[in-house]
Enzyme design. Structure first.
Site, PDB file in Angstrom:
ATOM      1  N   SER A 148       0.435 -32.174   6.996  1.00 18.22           N
ATOM      2  CA  SER A 148      -0.505 -31.080   6.737  1.00 18.22           C
ATOM      3  C   SER A 148      -1.895 -31.638   6.980  1.00 18.22           C
ATOM      4  CB  SER A 148      -0.403 -30.619   5.277  1.00 18.22           C
ATOM      5  OG  SER A 148      -1.516 -29.797   4.939  1.00 18.22           O
ATOM      6  N   TYR A 161       0.322 -32.426  -3.576  1.00 16.31           N
ATOM      7  CA  TYR A 161       0.491 -32.040  -2.166  1.00 16.31           C
ATOM      8  C   TYR A 161      -0.230 -33.030  -1.246  1.00 16.31           C
ATOM      9  CZ  TYR A 161       1.013 -28.971   1.886  1.00 16.31           C
ATOM     10  OH  TYR A 161       1.360 -28.450   3.109  1.00 16.31           O
TER      11      TYR A 161
HETATM   12  P1  NAD Z   1       8.012 -21.850   3.451  1.00 13.05           P
HETATM   13  O1  NAD Z   1       7.998 -21.942   1.956  1.00 13.05           O
HETATM   14  O2  NAD Z   1       7.824 -20.523   4.102  1.00 13.05           O
HETATM   15  O3  NAD Z   1       9.347 -22.498   4.019  1.00 13.05           O
HETATM   16  C1  NAD Z   1       9.834 -23.728   3.529  1.00 13.05           C
HETATM   17  C2  NAD Z   1      11.342 -23.756   3.709  1.00 13.05           C
HETATM   18  O4  NAD Z   1      11.813 -25.006   3.182  1.00 13.05           O
HETATM   19  C3  NAD Z   1      12.073 -22.648   2.933  1.00 13.05           C
HETATM   20  O5  NAD Z   1      13.060 -22.036   3.743  1.00 13.05           O
HETATM   21  C4  NAD Z   1      12.694 -23.380   1.752  1.00 13.05           C
HETATM   22  O6  NAD Z   1      13.898 -22.773   1.285  1.00 13.05           O
HETATM   23  C5  NAD Z   1      12.944 -24.754   2.362  1.00 13.05           C
HETATM   24  N1  NAD Z   1      13.038 -25.815   1.350  1.00 13.05           N
HETATM   25  C6  NAD Z   1      12.204 -26.048   0.317  1.00 13.05           C
HETATM   26  N2  NAD Z   1      12.643 -27.075  -0.424  1.00 13.05           N
HETATM   27  C7  NAD Z   1      13.785 -27.509   0.162  1.00 13.05           C
HETATM   28  C8  NAD Z   1      14.705 -28.542  -0.128  1.00 13.05           C
HETATM   29  N3  NAD Z   1      14.567 -29.320  -1.212  1.00 13.05           N
HETATM   30  N4  NAD Z   1      15.768 -28.731   0.692  1.00 13.05           N
HETATM   31  C9  NAD Z   1      15.953 -27.926   1.783  1.00 13.05           C
HETATM   32  N5  NAD Z   1      15.108 -26.928   2.103  1.00 13.05           N
HETATM   33  C10 NAD Z   1      14.048 -26.713   1.300  1.00 13.05           C
HETATM   34  O7  NAD Z   1       6.874 -22.891   3.927  1.00 13.05           O
HETATM   35  P2  NAD Z   1       6.051 -22.958   5.296  1.00 13.05           P
HETATM   36  O8  NAD Z   1       4.725 -22.389   5.025  1.00 13.05           O
HETATM   37  O9  NAD Z   1       6.855 -22.455   6.436  1.00 13.05           O
HETATM   38  O10 NAD Z   1       5.856 -24.546   5.423  1.00 13.05           O
HETATM   39  C11 NAD Z   1       6.736 -25.353   6.181  1.00 13.05           C
HETATM   40  C12 NAD Z   1       6.145 -26.768   6.213  1.00 13.05           C
HETATM   41  O11 NAD Z   1       4.827 -26.733   6.776  1.00 13.05           O
HETATM   42  C13 NAD Z   1       6.002 -27.416   4.834  1.00 13.05           C
HETATM   43  O12 NAD Z   1       6.292 -28.795   4.911  1.00 13.05           O
HETATM   44  C14 NAD Z   1       4.532 -27.196   4.512  1.00 13.05           C
HETATM   45  O13 NAD Z   1       4.025 -28.142   3.604  1.00 13.05           O
HETATM   46  C15 NAD Z   1       3.913 -27.351   5.895  1.00 13.05           C
HETATM   47  N6  NAD Z   1       2.614 -26.693   6.032  1.00 13.05           N
HETATM   48  C16 NAD Z   1       2.476 -25.347   5.880  1.00 13.05           C
HETATM   49  C17 NAD Z   1       1.215 -24.756   6.011  1.00 13.05           C
HETATM   50  C18 NAD Z   1       1.001 -23.264   5.867  1.00 13.05           C
HETATM   51  O14 NAD Z   1      -0.160 -22.823   5.880  1.00 13.05           O
HETATM   52  N7  NAD Z   1       2.032 -22.448   5.769  1.00 13.05           N
HETATM   53  C19 NAD Z   1       0.106 -25.570   6.279  1.00 13.05           C
HETATM   54  C20 NAD Z   1       0.289 -26.956   6.419  1.00 13.05           C
HETATM   55  C21 NAD Z   1       1.553 -27.509   6.294  1.00 13.05           C
END
Ligand code: NAD
Length: 260
Positions: A148, A161
């Site tokens: 991130s 985080y």
């Molecule tokens: P999201 O919550 O929409 O999706 C995350 C997915 O991971 C979900 O399907 C959830 O069920 C699964 N998950 C969570 N814990 C788990 C576990 N212990 N085992 C297996 N699966 C698990 O999140 P997102 O926004 O799509 O984010 C995806 C990645 O991108 C994450 O690592 C997040 O930190 C990173 N990220 C997101 C953003 C953003 O703005 N959305 C920004 C920077 C980084």
């Protein structure tokens, strides 16, 4: 465009953790639509089964594994499934992650530990398993870690985080050095704010101010899951064959901005 993710091997699955929703689901779709076999590893059974069913209905190769990335037995079983269905793994995308947004003096040890377990231990366990199996098979491969921008620059009220995501950045570099000689490239992605259900919920409940974030972002808007998936595609493909140990920002310029 040439097919992504060649790595000199046509067989093997792209294993995507957290592939049931959000950015992960878009990455799954991107790779499956390009002809890759995908294994969706998610602890949300309904989400994992739904994306798998949708892909299979469209004629793509997909299988779901329901389990947690922080459980050692689950991780091993997920890679067993990749072997049973698709002759192993060729690319691992460590995308599963959870947010942590809480003033430090109010953060419980349990919540801190939950972030460590998913964001850090999950990446370690899945990478170790992929590394073991790739090295044993003698085939080249790739690992892409979803960090991130908050693993690169800091924000208040996000100690769990920011700490775990900066750990993901350093794991990326460490593994890249350790496995370069066996043909495994390891890179990371550092997204800024991206439109997903998660961020929409935070905006709806007033915990994120979308207008203020847009103003702070040089390109003036949130990113899309497709823009993150495009980078994952590039990093998995032969087009990035001389790139390893890098964490690439896809943040509209946020992390470069030291001004406002
Ligand atoms: P999201 O919550 O929409 O999706 C995350 C997915 O991971 C979900 O399907 C959830 O069920 C699964 N998950 C969570 N814990 C788990 C576990 N212990 N085992 C297996 N699966 C698990 O999140 P997102 O926004 O799509 O984010 C995806 C990645 O991108 C994450 O690592 C997040 O930190 C990173 N990220 C997101 C953003 C953003 O703005 N959305 C920004 C920077 C980084």
């Amino acid at each position: 465009m040439e097919p992504a993710n060649k790595h000199g091997s046509e067989c093997g699955a792209v294993v995507i953790t957290g592939g049931g929703s959000g950015i992960g689901r878009t990455i799954v779709e991107r790779f499956a639509q390009a002809g890759e076999a995908v294994l969706i590893f998610d602890h949300n059974e309904a989400a994992a089964e739904q994306v798998t069913a949708d892909l299979k209905a469209a004629g793509h190769r997909a299988v779901a594994f329901v389990g947690s990335v922080s459980n050692e037995d689950d991780v091993s079983a997920a890679f067993d499934l990749a072997e049973a269905y698709f002759d192993g793994v060729k690319t691992l995308i460590n995308n599963a992650g959870i947010s942590g947004n809480c003033p430090t003096i109010e953060l419980s040890l349990g919540e801190w530990q939950r972030n460590i377990d998913v964001n850090l231990t999950g990446v370690f366990l899945c990478s170790r398993e992929a590394g073991r199996r790739l090295i044993k098979s003698g085939k080249p491969g790739g690992i892409i870690n979803m960090a991130s921008m908050y693993g690169v620059v800091a924000a208040p009220n996000r100690i769990s985080y920011c700490s775990t995501k900066s750990g993901v950045v350093m794991m990326t570099k460490t593994l890249a050095l350790e496995w370069a000689s066996v043909g495994i490239r390891v890179n990371g992605i550092a997204p800024g704010y991206v439109h997903t259900d998660l961020t929409h919920e935070l905006i709806k409940t007033g915990r994120l101010d979308a207008e203020a974030l847009n103003r702070r972002t040089p390109l003036g808007r949130f990113g899309t899951p497709e823009e993150v998936a495009d980078l994952a595609w590039f990093l998995a493909s032969d087009q990035s064959r001389y790139i390893t140990g890098q964490v690439v920002g896809v943040d509209g310029g946020w992390s470069a901005n030291g001004y406002l």
